[in-house]
Design an enzyme around this catalytic site. Structure first.
Site, short mmCIF file in Angstrom:
data_model
loop_
_atom_site.label_atom_id
_atom_site.label_comp_id
_atom_site.label_asym_id
_atom_site.label_seq_id
_atom_site.Cartn_x
_atom_site.Cartn_y
_atom_site.Cartn_z
N PHE A 45 0.82 -1.22 0.00
CA PHE A 45 0.00 0.00 0.00
C PHE A 45 0.85 1.26 0.00
O PHE A 45 0.36 2.34 -0.32
CB PHE A 45 -0.95 0.00 1.20
CG PHE A 45 -0.33 0.48 2.48
CD1 PHE A 45 0.39 -0.37 3.30
CD2 PHE A 45 -0.45 1.82 2.86
CE1 PHE A 45 0.97 0.09 4.47
CE2 PHE A 45 0.13 2.28 4.03
CZ PHE A 45 0.85 1.41 4.83
N LYS A 46 2.12 1.14 0.37
CA LYS A 46 2.95 2.33 0.45
C LYS A 46 3.08 3.03 -0.91
O LYS A 46 3.39 4.22 -0.97
CB LYS A 46 4.31 1.99 1.03
CG LYS A 46 4.20 1.59 2.51
CD LYS A 46 5.53 1.37 3.17
CE LYS A 46 5.39 1.19 4.68
NZ LYS A 46 4.77 -0.10 5.05
N ASP A 47 2.83 2.31 -2.00
CA ASP A 47 2.86 2.94 -3.32
C ASP A 47 1.81 4.06 -3.45
O ASP A 47 2.01 5.01 -4.20
CB ASP A 47 2.59 1.90 -4.41
CG ASP A 47 3.75 0.93 -4.59
OD1 ASP A 47 4.91 1.35 -4.42
OD2 ASP A 47 3.49 -0.25 -4.91
N LEU B 32 3.67 6.98 -1.94
CA LEU B 32 5.00 7.33 -2.44
C LEU B 32 5.05 7.60 -3.94
O LEU B 32 5.89 8.38 -4.40
CB LEU B 32 6.01 6.27 -2.02
CG LEU B 32 6.34 6.42 -0.51
CD1 LEU B 32 6.95 5.16 0.07
CD2 LEU B 32 7.27 7.62 -0.29
#
Ligand SMILES: *Cc1c(COP(=O)(O)O)cnc(C)c1O
Length: 465
Positions: free
Chosen positions: A111-113, A116
């Site tokens: 999910f960090k995409d 970021l």
């Protein structure tokens, strides 16, 4: 929109400044001074919007006039075009009233995409305008590093240095970081552990003298406000798809640093009807203990099957505490100063308020494996270990008898094949097509001794942007 520090003694900043700031000068974290409000009618009008258009509506009031509307739209379009599902964040039903929000269709499968991809583009846009170049420095035990590198790979004004503990990250995670080409991307394998890496990053932010005069140092961990902001969007997206605002929804969130679930809290504060937010933790249960006993205390780090949630303290919890203590920066500064020397106990008034929205569950490795196996056996749906903790917590909460419960699927199962095997499943977990050749790609990283001076000297000598 102005941003203020949770410790009350740093200057208020605008969006552009907060994007580049990281930690506030008083050691606090930046939060919006006020939150934009959406009433039920306004939320209803958001139903049916595609992900980018919804993001535009949610993000605009936070960004203000720092990014003109047409440019913001373009940055969002490019960020979410990198996702390999047309819905960007599809919902999948796994049981009556139980849903999984798949947040793993971005380039690095976590999910960090969501944050970021957008943060890298925002930074580059702002730097271009300011004719400025910066250095990003971060430490990673896995997911953050690859997502940050993917988010910044095309940024002309950024050199990114990511420290990981040499031979202590999984092979998939290492290859995702080290196989990205680009002169501005620098992977440093430090002969130490994750804490050593993080300590070096912290020390470098404390004394930036090793960098050339004209290079600011920027943080991309979840203390960066823009990351939290981008994550608010998918809470609205999921709730709208399930009948919001006319039907309240609960969320179960696999939690480490409290960044993701804090975004859910903000969505609720902005007007989205949210019944409950479930903090799902692994054996590193500092937040579960805080919520159930009102005491906040460090315990030794445990290594679990869900490594991205292996933490001893949750830095973003301070952002919630700020609200729970009536936005009294002095009170938060005093609490955090006490926490330097040992456990602290929160006021009952603050915790009663927290418990009116949040609940928590702590899930062991055995229970994680059992959940991966049972969800597979019931509906042939494969959970990654982090998501499995969320699903387990959602079931244990019993909330599905009352309202739809959405578990955030924070990673793709192919990222953690060891956990799938530990769960006793024989199924092969395939990496998505765009990563099928990951094991053949050329890797690029530099092994460095566990010494701050060696790391800083390497950085100073390798700035290319
Ligand atoms: C980072 C991460 C988490 C924890 O998110 P926080 O915002 O730190 O609470 C959970 N699952 C996965 C897969 C992650 O990469």
């Amino acid at each position: 929109m102005k941003y203020i520090s949770t410790r009350g003694r740093a200057p208020a900043l605008n969006f552009e400044e907060v994007l580049l700031a990281g930690l506030a000068a008083d050691g606090g974290l930046y939060v919006p001074e006020t939150l934009p409000q959406f009433d039920a009618g306004e939320i209803r009008e958001l139903a049916g919007l595609d992900y980018v258009s919804l993001a535009e509506r949610i993000v605009t009031p936070f960004v203000d006039d720092c990014v003109p509307p047409a440019d913001l739209r373009r940055l969002l379009e490019r960020s979410y075009a990198e996702f390999r599902h047309n819905a960007v964040a599809p919902l999948v039903q796994i049981a009556p009233n139980q849903w999984v929000l798949e947040l793993f269709h971005g380039p690095t499968l976590a999910f960090k995409d969501f944050a970021l991809q957008f943060l890298g583009r925002l930074l580059d846009y702002v730097l271009e305008k300011r004719e400025q170049k910066v250095v990003i420095m971060g430490a990673t035990s896995g997911d953050t590093g690859s997502a940050a590198i993917e988010g910044c790979r095309h940024c002309r004004n950024i050199d990114i240095f990511i420290l990981h503990p040499h031979e202590r990250v999984s092979e998939v995670q290492r290859r995702q970081m080290t196989s990205v080409p680009g002169d501005n991307i620098h992977n440093l394998a430090v002969q130490g552990n994750f804490d050593d890496c993080q300590a070096m990053v912290k020390a470098s932010f404390g004394d930036r003298g090793f960098l050339p005069q004209d290079r600011a140092l920027v943080a991309v961990n979840s203390i960066n406000w823009a990351r939290i902001m981008a994550q608010i969007v998918y809470y609205f997206y999921a709730a709208l798809a399930l009948g919001g605002p006319d039907r309240p929804v609960s969320f179960s969130v696999p939690t480490g640093n409290f960044g993701d679930i804090f975004a859910g809290y903000l969505a609720q504060r902005m007007g989205l009807p949210v019944e409950r937010l479930i903090i799902a933790t692994n054996r590193n249960d500092v937040l579960h203990r805080a919520l159930t006993t009102s005491t906040y205390g460090r315990q030794p780090l445990a290594h679990t099957l869900s490594p991205s949630m292996d933490i001893t303290v949750s830095s973003n919890f301070e952002r919630l505490l700020f609200d729970l203590y009536g936005r009294d920066g002095g009170a938060i500064a005093a609490l955090m100063a006490d926490f330097e020397s040992g456990d602290i106990t929160f006021s009952e008034a603050a915790m009663a308020q927290a418990r009116s929205l949040f609940s928590s569950q702590c899930v062991s490795d055995d229970e994680t494996c059992a959940q991966i196996a049972s969800t597979w056996n019931e509906c042939e749906y494969l959970l990654d270990p982090h998501t499995a903790i969320g699903v387990r917590a959602a079931l244990q909460s019993g909330l599905a008898g009352m309202c739809p419960v959405v578990t955030l699927a924070t990673a793709h199962p192919a990222k953690f094949p060891e956990a799938i095997r530990s769960a006793g499943l024989k199924e092969e977990v395939h990496l998505p097509l765009h990563l099928r050749d990951l094991y053949e790609r050329q890797e690029r990283f530099t092994v460095l001794p566990n010494e701050l001076t060696a790391v800083q000297a390497f950085m100073a000598a390798n700035i290319n942007a």
